[in-house]
Design a protein around this motif. Structure first.
Motif, PDB file in Angstrom:
ATOM      1  N   LEU A  68       0.918  -1.136  -0.136  1.00 46.79           N
ATOM      2  CA  LEU A  68       0.318   0.153   0.055  1.00 46.79           C
ATOM      3  C   LEU A  68       0.391   1.159  -0.072  1.00 46.79           C
ATOM      4  O   LEU A  68      -0.125   2.162   0.229  1.00 46.79           O
ATOM      5  CB  LEU A  68      -0.982  -0.380   1.328  1.00 46.79           C
ATOM      6  CG  LEU A  68      -2.264  -0.943   1.209  1.00 46.79           C
ATOM      7  CD1 LEU A  68      -2.651  -1.160   2.389  1.00 46.79           C
ATOM      8  CD2 LEU A  68      -2.467  -1.067  -0.256  1.00 46.79           C
ATOM      9  N   THR A  69       2.190   1.124  -0.502  1.00 46.83           N
ATOM     10  CA  THR A  69       2.979   2.336  -0.918  1.00 46.83           C
ATOM     11  C   THR A  69       2.068   3.368  -1.381  1.00 46.83           C
ATOM     12  O   THR A  69       1.790   3.113  -2.640  1.00 46.83           O
ATOM     13  CB  THR A  69       4.539   1.883  -1.437  1.00 46.83           C
ATOM     14  OG1 THR A  69       5.074   1.316  -0.495  1.00 46.83           O
ATOM     15  CG2 THR A  69       5.310   3.203  -1.779  1.00 46.83           C
ATOM     16  N   SER A  70       2.402   4.747  -0.878  1.00 42.28           N
ATOM     17  CA  SER A  70       1.407   5.694  -1.740  1.00 42.28           C
ATOM     18  C   SER A  70       2.395   6.069  -2.656  1.00 42.28           C
ATOM     19  O   SER A  70       3.159   5.405  -3.493  1.00 42.28           O
ATOM     20  CB  SER A  70       1.538   6.743  -1.129  1.00 42.28           C
ATOM     21  OG  SER A  70       2.375   7.461  -0.447  1.00 42.28           O
ATOM     22  N   THR A 111      -3.865   1.682  -3.900  1.00 49.10           N
ATOM     23  CA  THR A 111      -2.851   2.569  -4.236  1.00 49.10           C
ATOM     24  C   THR A 111      -3.397   4.186  -4.053  1.00 49.10           C
ATOM     25  O   THR A 111      -3.668   4.593  -4.358  1.00 49.10           O
ATOM     26  CB  THR A 111      -2.153   2.860  -5.639  1.00 49.10           C
ATOM     27  OG1 THR A 111      -1.741   1.165  -5.711  1.00 49.10           O
ATOM     28  CG2 THR A 111      -0.832   3.442  -4.891  1.00 49.10           C
ATOM     29  N   PRO A 112      -3.582   4.246  -2.869  1.00 50.39           N
ATOM     30  CA  PRO A 112      -3.202   5.930  -2.458  1.00 50.39           C
ATOM     31  C   PRO A 112      -2.681   7.181  -3.091  1.00 50.39           C
ATOM     32  O   PRO A 112      -1.031   6.938  -3.889  1.00 50.39           O
ATOM     33  CB  PRO A 112      -2.597   5.833  -1.050  1.00 50.39           C
ATOM     34  CG  PRO A 112      -1.569   4.886  -0.994  1.00 50.39           C
ATOM     35  CD  PRO A 112      -1.880   3.398  -1.533  1.00 50.39           C
ATOM     36  N   ASN A 113      -3.032   8.256  -2.872  1.00 55.76           N
ATOM     37  CA  ASN A 113      -2.333   8.363  -4.233  1.00 55.76           C
ATOM     38  C   ASN A 113      -1.035   9.276  -2.681  1.00 55.76           C
ATOM     39  O   ASN A 113       0.122   9.563  -3.241  1.00 55.76           O
ATOM     40  CB  ASN A 113      -3.664  10.208  -4.336  1.00 55.76           C
ATOM     41  CG  ASN A 113      -2.832  11.182  -5.808  1.00 55.76           C
ATOM     42  OD1 ASN A 113      -2.020  11.217  -6.870  1.00 55.76           O
ATOM     43  ND2 ASN A 113      -3.033  12.735  -5.078  1.00 55.76           N
ATOM     44  N   ASP A 120      -2.752  13.724   3.947  1.00 54.32           N
ATOM     45  CA  ASP A 120      -3.741  14.322   2.664  1.00 54.32           C
ATOM     46  C   ASP A 120      -4.123  12.593   2.190  1.00 54.32           C
ATOM     47  O   ASP A 120      -3.342  11.691   1.654  1.00 54.32           O
ATOM     48  CB  ASP A 120      -3.487  14.812   1.364  1.00 54.32           C
ATOM     49  CG  ASP A 120      -4.402  14.473   0.090  1.00 54.32           C
ATOM     50  OD1 ASP A 120      -5.840  14.075   0.060  1.00 54.32           O
ATOM     51  OD2 ASP A 120      -4.232  14.564  -0.999  1.00 54.32           O
ATOM     52  N   ALA A 121      -5.559  12.139   2.853  1.00 53.81           N
ATOM     53  CA  ALA A 121      -5.863  10.463   3.268  1.00 53.81           C
ATOM     54  C   ALA A 121      -7.330  10.617   1.934  1.00 53.81           C
ATOM     55  O   ALA A 121      -7.845  10.109   1.987  1.00 53.81           O
ATOM     56  CB  ALA A 121      -6.215  10.231   4.170  1.00 53.81           C
ATOM     57  N   SER A 122      -7.290  11.705   1.113  1.00 52.92           N
ATOM     58  CA  SER A 122      -8.879  11.848   0.176  1.00 52.92           C
ATOM     59  C   SER A 122      -8.404  11.271  -0.689  1.00 52.92           C
ATOM     60  O   SER A 122      -9.676  10.775  -1.591  1.00 52.92           O
ATOM     61  CB  SER A 122      -8.808  12.946   0.538  1.00 52.92           C
ATOM     62  OG  SER A 122      -9.296  13.050   1.764  1.00 52.92           O
ATOM     63  N   PHE A 123      -7.718  11.087  -1.318  1.00 48.04           N
ATOM     64  CA  PHE A 123      -7.452  10.393  -2.923  1.00 48.04           C
ATOM     65  C   PHE A 123      -6.615   9.276  -2.900  1.00 48.04           C
ATOM     66  O   PHE A 123      -6.056   8.986  -2.632  1.00 48.04           O
ATOM     67  CB  PHE A 123      -6.466  11.259  -3.815  1.00 48.04           C
ATOM     68  CG  PHE A 123      -7.380  12.731  -4.145  1.00 48.04           C
ATOM     69  CD1 PHE A 123      -8.275  12.716  -4.583  1.00 48.04           C
ATOM     70  CD2 PHE A 123      -7.228  14.073  -2.994  1.00 48.04           C
ATOM     71  CE1 PHE A 123      -9.789  13.670  -4.967  1.00 48.04           C
ATOM     72  CE2 PHE A 123      -7.678  15.163  -3.325  1.00 48.04           C
ATOM     73  CZ  PHE A 123      -8.883  15.187  -3.471  1.00 48.04           C
ATOM     74  N   VAL A 124      -7.329   8.435  -3.764  1.00 50.45           N
ATOM     75  CA  VAL A 124      -6.465   6.936  -4.354  1.00 50.45           C
ATOM     76  C   VAL A 124      -6.880   7.015  -5.759  1.00 50.45           C
ATOM     77  O   VAL A 124      -7.148   7.375  -6.565  1.00 50.45           O
ATOM     78  CB  VAL A 124      -8.272   5.877  -3.615  1.00 50.45           C
ATOM     79  CG1 VAL A 124      -9.560   5.891  -4.225  1.00 50.45           C
ATOM     80  CG2 VAL A 124      -7.062   4.260  -3.844  1.00 50.45           C
TER      81      VAL A 124
END
Length: 156
Positions: A68-70, A111-113, A120-124
């Motif tokens: 889950l590396t951004s 994958t998170p942005n 910022d945990a809002s975008f994927v």
């Protein structure tokens, strides 16, 4: 599993990855972009498909390890380990993207942005029906859930 769950098989050494040739459902990703805590993961692990896979394939199923590396390199979400059904991350798309057929739905990636460490945990990440990868708000839209699973290759 029948025609309902048609899938693309991709051999990778002693493993075969099976990517669904459509989506299982549409869903918001979750409250944050951490796949480990997402609605998508929760729904997949509790799904009828996961149950049917365990019944049909048993010990041939290989537990998935999903990094889950951004996109900006942060590793604070770690890895998800032990699920038998998951959605791909960007690394799997880069490895197998040329073998995974396009579908008529947009679908989530794990994958998170960015992550909470960047505030910022809002975008994927997600994939357009054209194959283009972009990012979207994890609680904004209902995008497709396109799962995969892994089996020990049958030719061993």
């Amino acid at each position: 599993l029948g025609d309902v769950y048609k899938r693309q098989a991709i051999d990778d050494g002693d493993l075969t990855y099976y990517f669904m040739n459509g989506i299982l459902k549409k869903s918001k990703f979750g409250k944050t972009n951490n796949y480990a805590e997402s609605c998508v993961r929760h729904d997949l692990t509790k799904s009828n498909l996961a149950t049917k896979l365990r019944e049909e394939f048993g010990d041939k199923l290989v537990p998935i390890s999903l990094d889950l590396t951004s996109m900006d390199g942060f590793k604070d979400y770690g890895c998800v380990e032990g699920d038998f059904l998951a959605i791909p991350n960007i690394q799997l798309m880069m490895k197998f993207g040329d073998k995974i057929p396009l579908i008529d739905n947009w679908y989530w990636l794990a994958t998170p942005n960015q992550t909470s460490a960047r505030k910022d945990a809002s975008f994927v990440q997600f994939v357009f029906s054209s194959g283009v990868v972009d990012y979207n708000g994890c609680s904004w839209d209902d995008l497709g859930v396109r799962p995969f699973f892994i089996l020990k290759s049958l030719n061993l």
